[in-house]
Design a protein around this motif. Structure first.
Motif, PDB file in Angstrom:
ATOM      1  N   PHE A  21       0.658  -1.290   0.094  1.00  0.00           N
ATOM      2  CA  PHE A  21       0.224  -0.005  -0.012  1.00  0.00           C
ATOM      3  C   PHE A  21       0.996   1.393   0.005  1.00  0.00           C
ATOM      4  O   PHE A  21       0.609   1.970  -0.910  1.00  0.00           O
ATOM      5  CB  PHE A  21      -0.931  -0.035   1.270  1.00  0.00           C
ATOM      6  CG  PHE A  21      -1.784   1.112   1.582  1.00  0.00           C
ATOM      7  CD1 PHE A  21      -2.785   1.212   0.595  1.00  0.00           C
ATOM      8  CD2 PHE A  21      -1.276   2.201   2.184  1.00  0.00           C
ATOM      9  CE1 PHE A  21      -3.830   2.572   0.672  1.00  0.00           C
ATOM     10  CE2 PHE A  21      -2.398   3.353   2.539  1.00  0.00           C
ATOM     11  CZ  PHE A  21      -3.373   3.399   1.782  1.00  0.00           C
ATOM     12  N   CYS A  24       2.826   1.397  -3.291  1.00  0.00           N
ATOM     13  CA  CYS A  24       1.953   2.006  -4.691  1.00  0.00           C
ATOM     14  C   CYS A  24       1.606   3.196  -4.445  1.00  0.00           C
ATOM     15  O   CYS A  24       1.598   4.004  -5.404  1.00  0.00           O
ATOM     16  CB  CYS A  24       0.825   1.007  -4.471  1.00  0.00           C
ATOM     17  SG  CYS A  24       1.037  -0.672  -5.295  1.00  0.00           S
ATOM     18  N   HIS A  64      -4.175  -1.121  -6.275  1.00  0.00           N
ATOM     19  CA  HIS A  64      -4.411  -1.872  -4.887  1.00  0.00           C
ATOM     20  C   HIS A  64      -5.330  -3.164  -4.943  1.00  0.00           C
ATOM     21  O   HIS A  64      -5.212  -3.975  -4.479  1.00  0.00           O
ATOM     22  CB  HIS A  64      -5.097  -1.042  -4.051  1.00  0.00           C
ATOM     23  CG  HIS A  64      -4.174   0.146  -3.573  1.00  0.00           C
ATOM     24  ND1 HIS A  64      -3.013   0.136  -3.119  1.00  0.00           N
ATOM     25  CD2 HIS A  64      -4.609   1.651  -3.275  1.00  0.00           C
ATOM     26  CE1 HIS A  64      -2.488   1.513  -2.593  1.00  0.00           C
ATOM     27  NE2 HIS A  64      -3.284   2.313  -2.742  1.00  0.00           N
ATOM     28  N   THR A  68      -1.702  -4.762  -4.047  1.00  0.00           N
ATOM     29  CA  THR A  68      -1.927  -4.538  -2.715  1.00  0.00           C
ATOM     30  C   THR A  68      -2.645  -5.423  -1.999  1.00  0.00           C
ATOM     31  O   THR A  68      -1.928  -6.096  -0.990  1.00  0.00           O
ATOM     32  CB  THR A  68      -2.310  -3.005  -2.368  1.00  0.00           C
ATOM     33  OG1 THR A  68      -1.368  -2.153  -3.137  1.00  0.00           O
ATOM     34  CG2 THR A  68      -2.262  -2.909  -0.781  1.00  0.00           C
ATOM     35  N   SER A  83     -12.925   3.775  -2.926  1.00  0.00           N
ATOM     36  CA  SER A  83     -11.621   4.347  -2.863  1.00  0.00           C
ATOM     37  C   SER A  83     -11.547   5.949  -2.845  1.00  0.00           C
ATOM     38  O   SER A  83     -10.919   6.698  -2.267  1.00  0.00           O
ATOM     39  CB  SER A  83     -10.694   3.582  -3.837  1.00  0.00           C
ATOM     40  OG  SER A  83      -9.463   4.021  -3.891  1.00  0.00           O
ATOM     41  N   ARG A 133      -8.569  -2.316   3.044  1.00  0.00           N
ATOM     42  CA  ARG A 133      -8.271  -3.643   3.502  1.00  0.00           C
ATOM     43  C   ARG A 133      -9.735  -4.358   4.064  1.00  0.00           C
ATOM     44  O   ARG A 133      -9.890  -5.331   3.398  1.00  0.00           O
ATOM     45  CB  ARG A 133      -7.076  -3.867   4.445  1.00  0.00           C
ATOM     46  CG  ARG A 133      -7.022  -5.311   4.674  1.00  0.00           C
ATOM     47  CD  ARG A 133      -5.630  -5.304   5.589  1.00  0.00           C
ATOM     48  NE  ARG A 133      -5.490  -6.810   6.124  1.00  0.00           N
ATOM     49  CZ  ARG A 133      -4.774  -7.601   5.437  1.00  0.00           C
ATOM     50  NH1 ARG A 133      -4.247  -7.350   4.170  1.00  0.00           N
ATOM     51  NH2 ARG A 133      -4.495  -9.077   5.870  1.00  0.00           N
TER      52      ARG A 133
END
Length: 171
Positions: A21, A24, A64, A68, A83, A133
């Motif tokens: 995370f 990126c 992600h 990720t 997001s 997450r």
């Protein structure tokens, strides 16, 4: 069954996911800062910043999803929207921190401004990581249609079996 087990193994642990995370997000952030500066030479800075923010959020969400959090493919529109919402919240946190600093300190120095900004950005980034997450890229979520609990019924049997001819005649 084997595919589900393979997907579970492909899900990175929290530490690995956080490192990815940061990599990126940091990489996209650095590239974005150069892109804003380049675009600002041919358009107003506010417009360049808005354009790059949208593009970088889309790019980071794709990274992600694929890398990720190991979602196993492209990000969905729902994931992009969530997001983007978390990015907007992070932006608000950093703005509020800087406004708060301006209210508390008459003439903050560049070092203090950077400390406050980076601290707010780190706090917002950690919050974003947790949200992405546990909510946006969570694998354990079931689709809404499959979350209903099964209904169990009990069928009572009589001791006398039904007369086969009566059943056939009734049909």
């Amino acid at each position: 069954m084997e595919t589900a087990q393979r997907q579970q193994r492909a899900t990175p642990g929290a530490f690995t996911a956080f490192a990815r995370f940061a990599l990126c997000g940091g990489g996209v952030g650095i590239a974005s800062s150069f892109a804003v500066a380049a675009l600002a030479s041919c358009m107003p800075w506010v417009l360049a910043n808005a354009l790059i923010t949208v593009v970088s959020t889309l790019l980071a969400t794709e990274l992600h999803a694929r890398f990720t959090f190991g979602a196993g493919g492209r990000a969905t529109w729902r994931q992009h929207a969530q997001s983007a919402g978390s990015a907007a919240a992070a932006y608000a946190v950093t703005c509020l921190a800087m406004l708060g600093l301006q209210e508390l300190v008459a003439a903050p120095g560049a070092v203090l401004e950077q400390v406050v900004y980076l601290s707010a950005a780190a706090l917002a980034g950690a919050g974003r990581f947790v949200l992405l997450r546990l909510v946006v890229f969570a694998r354990n979520r079931q689709p809404a249609a499959t979350t209903a609990r099964p209904v169990h019924t009990t069928v009572a049997r009589t001791s006398d079996p039904a007369d086969a001819t009566a059943l056939c005649h009734a049909a």
